[in-house]
Design a protein around this motif. Structure first.
Motif, PDB file in Angstrom:
ATOM      1  N   LEU A  76      82.486 -98.281   9.362  1.00 46.74           N
ATOM      2  CA  LEU A  76      82.949 -99.572   8.858  1.00 46.74           C
ATOM      3  C   LEU A  76      83.717-100.324   9.932  1.00 46.74           C
ATOM      4  CD1 LEU A  76      84.245 -98.477   5.324  1.00 46.74           C
ATOM      5  CD2 LEU A  76      81.925 -99.158   6.000  1.00 46.74           C
ATOM      6  N   ASN A  77      83.579-101.644   9.927  1.00 43.88           N
ATOM      7  CA  ASN A  77      84.328-102.431  10.899  1.00 43.88           C
ATOM      8  C   ASN A  77      85.754-102.689  10.399  1.00 43.88           C
ATOM      9  OD1 ASN A  77      84.363-104.824   9.218  1.00 43.88           O
ATOM     10  ND2 ASN A  77      82.258-105.250   9.860  1.00 43.88           N
ATOM     11  N   GLU A  78      86.573-103.273  11.245  1.00 44.91           N
ATOM     12  CA  GLU A  78      87.986-103.460  10.915  1.00 44.91           C
ATOM     13  C   GLU A  78      88.179-104.329   9.665  1.00 44.91           C
ATOM     14  OE1 GLU A  78      90.097-104.972  14.253  1.00 44.91           O
ATOM     15  OE2 GLU A  78      89.758-103.201  15.505  1.00 44.91           O
ATOM     16  N   ASP A  79      87.349-105.356   9.512  1.00 44.05           N
ATOM     17  CA  ASP A  79      87.481-106.238   8.352  1.00 44.05           C
ATOM     18  C   ASP A  79      87.175-105.498   7.052  1.00 44.05           C
ATOM     19  OD1 ASP A  79      88.204-108.362   9.950  1.00 44.05           O
ATOM     20  OD2 ASP A  79      86.175-109.176  10.091  1.00 44.05           O
ATOM     21  N   ASP A  80      86.120-104.667   7.069  1.00 48.12           N
ATOM     22  CA  ASP A  80      85.782-103.889   5.872  1.00 48.12           C
ATOM     23  C   ASP A  80      86.926-102.952   5.490  1.00 48.12           C
ATOM     24  OD1 ASP A  80      83.267-105.059   5.764  1.00 48.12           O
ATOM     25  OD2 ASP A  80      82.342-103.485   6.984  1.00 48.12           O
ATOM     26  N   VAL A  81      87.480-102.269   6.496  1.00 44.39           N
ATOM     27  CA  VAL A  81      88.573-101.325   6.258  1.00 44.39           C
ATOM     28  C   VAL A  81      89.807-102.058   5.710  1.00 44.39           C
ATOM     29  CG1 VAL A  81      90.203 -99.759   7.376  1.00 44.39           C
ATOM     30  CG2 VAL A  81      87.769 -99.658   7.964  1.00 44.39           C
ATOM     31  N   PHE A 117      89.918-104.952   4.131  1.00 44.04           N
ATOM     32  CA  PHE A 117      89.680-105.456   2.778  1.00 44.04           C
ATOM     33  C   PHE A 117      89.827-104.346   1.753  1.00 44.04           C
ATOM     34  CE2 PHE A 117      86.771-106.267  -0.803  1.00 44.04           C
ATOM     35  CZ  PHE A 117      87.321-107.448  -1.277  1.00 44.04           C
ATOM     36  N   ALA A 118      89.237-103.180   2.033  1.00 42.66           N
ATOM     37  CA  ALA A 118      89.345-102.060   1.097  1.00 42.66           C
ATOM     38  C   ALA A 118      90.802-101.638   0.936  1.00 42.66           C
ATOM     39  CB  ALA A 118      88.499-100.891   1.588  1.00 42.66           C
ATOM     40  N   ALA A 119      91.545-101.627   2.041  1.00 46.25           N
ATOM     41  CA  ALA A 119      92.959-101.238   1.977  1.00 46.25           C
ATOM     42  C   ALA A 119      93.768-102.215   1.138  1.00 46.25           C
ATOM     43  CB  ALA A 119      93.537-101.154   3.388  1.00 46.25           C
ATOM     44  N   SER A 120      93.403-103.493   1.186  1.00 47.40           N
ATOM     45  CA  SER A 120      94.142-104.494   0.416  1.00 47.40           C
ATOM     46  C   SER A 120      93.998-104.279  -1.085  1.00 47.40           C
ATOM     47  CB  SER A 120      93.660-105.905   0.789  1.00 47.40           C
ATOM     48  OG  SER A 120      92.348-106.152   0.289  1.00 47.40           O
ATOM     49  N   LEU A 121      92.934-103.594  -1.497  1.00 51.24           N
ATOM     50  CA  LEU A 121      92.698-103.358  -2.922  1.00 51.24           C
ATOM     51  C   LEU A 121      93.493-102.182  -3.464  1.00 51.24           C
ATOM     52  CD1 LEU A 121      88.806-103.823  -3.028  1.00 51.24           C
ATOM     53  CD2 LEU A 121      90.564-105.517  -3.537  1.00 51.24           C
ATOM     54  N   VAL A 122      93.827-101.218  -2.595  1.00 49.57           N
ATOM     55  CA  VAL A 122      94.481 -99.994  -3.072  1.00 49.57           C
ATOM     56  C   VAL A 122      95.880 -99.801  -2.503  1.00 49.57           C
ATOM     57  CG1 VAL A 122      92.274 -98.822  -3.434  1.00 49.57           C
ATOM     58  CG2 VAL A 122      93.438 -98.583  -1.230  1.00 49.57           C
ATOM     59  N   GLY A 123      96.262-100.576  -1.494  1.00 56.05           N
ATOM     60  CA  GLY A 123      97.570-100.411  -0.866  1.00 56.05           C
ATOM     61  C   GLY A 123      97.491 -99.516   0.355  1.00 56.05           C
ATOM     62  N   LYS A 124      98.444 -99.698   1.259  1.00 62.48           N
ATOM     63  CA  LYS A 124      98.416 -99.016   2.555  1.00 62.48           C
ATOM     64  C   LYS A 124      98.451 -97.496   2.415  1.00 62.48           C
ATOM     65  CE  LYS A 124     100.858 -98.709   6.982  1.00 62.48           C
ATOM     66  NZ  LYS A 124     102.029 -99.168   7.763  1.00 62.48           N
ATOM     67  N   GLU A 125      99.347 -96.985   1.571  1.00 59.65           N
ATOM     68  CA  GLU A 125      99.502 -95.533   1.452  1.00 59.65           C
ATOM     69  C   GLU A 125      98.237 -94.881   0.909  1.00 59.65           C
ATOM     70  OE1 GLU A 125     102.401 -92.348  -0.890  1.00 59.65           O
ATOM     71  OE2 GLU A 125     103.067 -94.411  -0.543  1.00 59.65           O
ATOM     72  N   LYS A 126      97.665 -95.465  -0.150  1.00 59.62           N
ATOM     73  CA  LYS A 126      96.436 -94.913  -0.736  1.00 59.62           C
ATOM     74  C   LYS A 126      95.269 -95.051   0.236  1.00 59.62           C
ATOM     75  CE  LYS A 126      94.077 -93.132  -4.163  1.00 59.62           C
ATOM     76  NZ  LYS A 126      94.289 -91.730  -4.590  1.00 59.62           N
ATOM     77  N   ALA A 127      95.215 -96.154   0.977  1.00 60.34           N
ATOM     78  CA  ALA A 127      94.134 -96.359   1.940  1.00 60.34           C
ATOM     79  C   ALA A 127      94.173 -95.291   3.029  1.00 60.34           C
ATOM     80  CB  ALA A 127      94.240 -97.751   2.556  1.00 60.34           C
ATOM     81  N   GLU A 128      95.366 -94.912   3.482  1.00 63.15           N
ATOM     82  CA  GLU A 128      95.480 -93.860   4.501  1.00 63.15           C
ATOM     83  C   GLU A 128      94.999 -92.519   3.952  1.00 63.15           C
ATOM     84  OE1 GLU A 128      99.553 -93.992   5.637  1.00 63.15           O
ATOM     85  OE2 GLU A 128      99.322 -95.768   6.922  1.00 63.15           O
ATOM     86  N   GLU A 129      95.323 -92.261   2.703  1.00 57.32           N
ATOM     87  CA  GLU A 129      94.851 -91.027   2.065  1.00 57.32           C
ATOM     88  C   GLU A 129      93.326 -91.006   1.961  1.00 57.32           C
ATOM     89  OE1 GLU A 129      94.688 -89.370  -2.484  1.00 57.32           O
ATOM     90  OE2 GLU A 129      96.542 -90.353  -1.835  1.00 57.32           O
ATOM     91  N   LEU A 130      92.738 -92.158   1.567  1.00 59.36           N
ATOM     92  CA  LEU A 130      91.286 -92.222   1.387  1.00 59.36           C
ATOM     93  C   LEU A 130      90.538 -92.260   2.709  1.00 59.36           C
ATOM     94  CD1 LEU A 130      91.138 -94.672  -1.645  1.00 59.36           C
ATOM     95  CD2 LEU A 130      90.549 -92.243  -1.637  1.00 59.36           C
TER      96      LEU A 130
END
Length: 480
Positions: free
Chosen positions: A338-343, A345-358
């Protein structure tokens, strides 16, 4: 929903898992675009016939649409399935880099090979449960082609195929297990055709009337229109015929295809009328003639919290899919594509902490908490399930079938379409829908509440107005 019913639904679907996987793979391997899904249609209809359903093919005068019914008496519960692919998204399965099977060929970039079969698994489970427990009610699977801009469900609603339906259920592949109940945009898809006069562009340009000029002027007018429409609306286009390859010939024919989207159907209708005026102005300026054909249309989704809450309860009651270390490792490889924009955008939906976990574990197994769909949230895409949701209470879910962050309509979606974890998500969706349908059949008061809510939201058959022209009963592609 009792634990015994959940267990029974799980057992029915798991016993047939390999048969469902085979159909899903077969549809993936023969990707077909809107209204051309002959093999996918045949495969799906044949399978449902083999499972003991009464199959009616070519419904709503659409050759690749069908219904598969089982039961007697009411209520009639609909489960919606899709099987169309997208153009230009051909991709080899299980390969974590872009590698088409066929250059510019179609591919299942929205996971409809999973969607259709997951819904079929739900219908099969309900059928067998009704048989075993001698219960009344009818389960009807809808084989729906052309969700991707063809909007076949709008034609199916127009043909009266949902007139006797008490409630409808569907789902969509995604990277989360959650309700699919946010807003969508109503859309009108139309092709504008301009005809002019051909001439030698150097020797006698004064004799020519360029259809391509008209297309370009229309596009300029549409650009100015964007400044004077509501923020939530969308107008976008593709030039589908430039009129030829030689600059030395004044282009006699040209066409452009437009999508007009807005949060509500009437807003889309009004905006489309303004776009038609722009096309008429472009024709007037270039002394060409203009005609347009609506290719398809669909209304915005109408939420039904009554069914949503029941569906969510059953999602929580089921055992969520578990993933092996091999599956997690493969999902990590897809996440890394995934490119930086995709990553972001996905992080914005779940929050920084959850995005790092996923990012470290990109396959989601838990069910997202229930939240009411925000009344004033901004819609994004469009779905022809919207038409169904106006005439009958409708609920949908999403199931995790691909790596966290994977955008829709990409080669990564196609590539993950045959993975073992995608199929686990597919069957999870089928189990959740089947459990909810059985719940509804055994508790008729739920349907009463769902219908009341539909009417409270000022929807229902009496308030639905199709965005299709009144005399358009077939998809225009079939008439060309």
């Amino acid at each position: 929903m009792s634990e015994n019913i959940v267990k029974e639904v799980e057992e029915i679907i798991e016993q047939k898992r390999e048969a469902f996987f085979q159909v899903s793979d077969q549809i993936w391997e023969t990707p077909e675009i809107r209204y051309e899904e002959k093999q996918s249609f045949q495969c799906s209809a044949d399978f449902m016939e083999e499972q003991g359903f009464q199959v009616e093919r070519g419904v709503a005068n659409i050759p690749t649409a069908f219904t598969a019914s089982f039961g007697n008496g009411g209520p009639v519960i609909a489960i919606l399935g899709e099987y169309d692919a997208l153009p230009g998204l051909s991709q080899k399965a299980g390969v974590t880099e872009h590698d088409p099977v066929e250059t510019n060929g179609p591919g299942h970039g929205c996971g409809h090979n999973l969607l259709g079969v997951g819904s079929m698994s739900a219908a099969v489970a309900v059928k067998e449960y009704l048989e075993k427990n001698n219960l009344e009610g009818t389960i009807r699977y809808y084989g729906c082609p052309a969700e991707e801009s063809g909007y076949a469900k709008t034609y199916m609603v127009k043909a009266g195929l949902f007139d006797d339906v008490a409630a409808s259920f569907s789902w969509h592949p995604h990277y989360s297990n959650s309700l699919f109940h946010g807003p969508s945009l109503a859309v009108i898809h139309s092709t504008f055709t301009f005809k002019g006069v051909s001439s030698h562009a150097a020797a006698s340009p004064e004799l020519g009337r360029s259809a391509l000029d008209a297309v370009e002027l229309m596009n300029v007018g549409a650009n100015f229109l964007r400044e004077h429409m509501i923020d939530e609306a969308r107008v976008h286009y593709a030039i589908t015929n430039t009129g030829g390859m030689s600059p030395n010939v004044v282009q006699r024919d040209a066409e452009v295809s437009y999508f007009v989207r807005a949060p509500h159907a009437e807003q889309a209708r009004v905006l489309f009328k303004r776009l038609v005026k722009i096309a008429e102005g472009a024709a007037l300026m270039t002394e060409t003639s203009m005609d347009y054909q609506i290719e398809g249309a669909c209304s915005n989704l109408v939420q039904n919290a009554t069914l949503d809450k029941l569906l969510h309860k059953n999602m929580k009651a089921l055992e969520s899919p578990h993933f092996s270390e091999e599956e997690l490792e493969l999902s990590r490889k897809y996440y890394q594509t995934l490119n930086e924009d995709d990553v972001a955008f996905a992080a914005s939906l779940v929050g920084k902490e959850k995005a790092e976990e996923l990012a470290a574990r990109p396959l989601i197994h838990e069910v997202s908490p229930y939240r009411e769909a925000p009344e004033y949230a901004k819609g994004a895409g469009s779905t022809d399930v919207g038409a169904v949701s106006w005439v009958t209470p409708t609920a949908q879910l999403t199931a995790a079938t691909w790596s966290f962050g994977t955008p829709f309509h990409t080669w990564q979606v196609v590539s993950q379409g045959k993975t073992s974890y995608a199929k686990k998500g597919m069957l999870y969706a089928g189990k959740a829908i089947a459990s909810t349908v059985i719940d509804v059949l055994q508790h008729p008061e739920v349907l009463e509440d769902a219908v009341k809510e539909l009417r409270d939201r000022e929807a229902g058959p009496e308030n639905y107005v199709s965005l299709l022209p009144e005399n358009q009963n077939l998809p225009s592609m079939l008439r060309k």
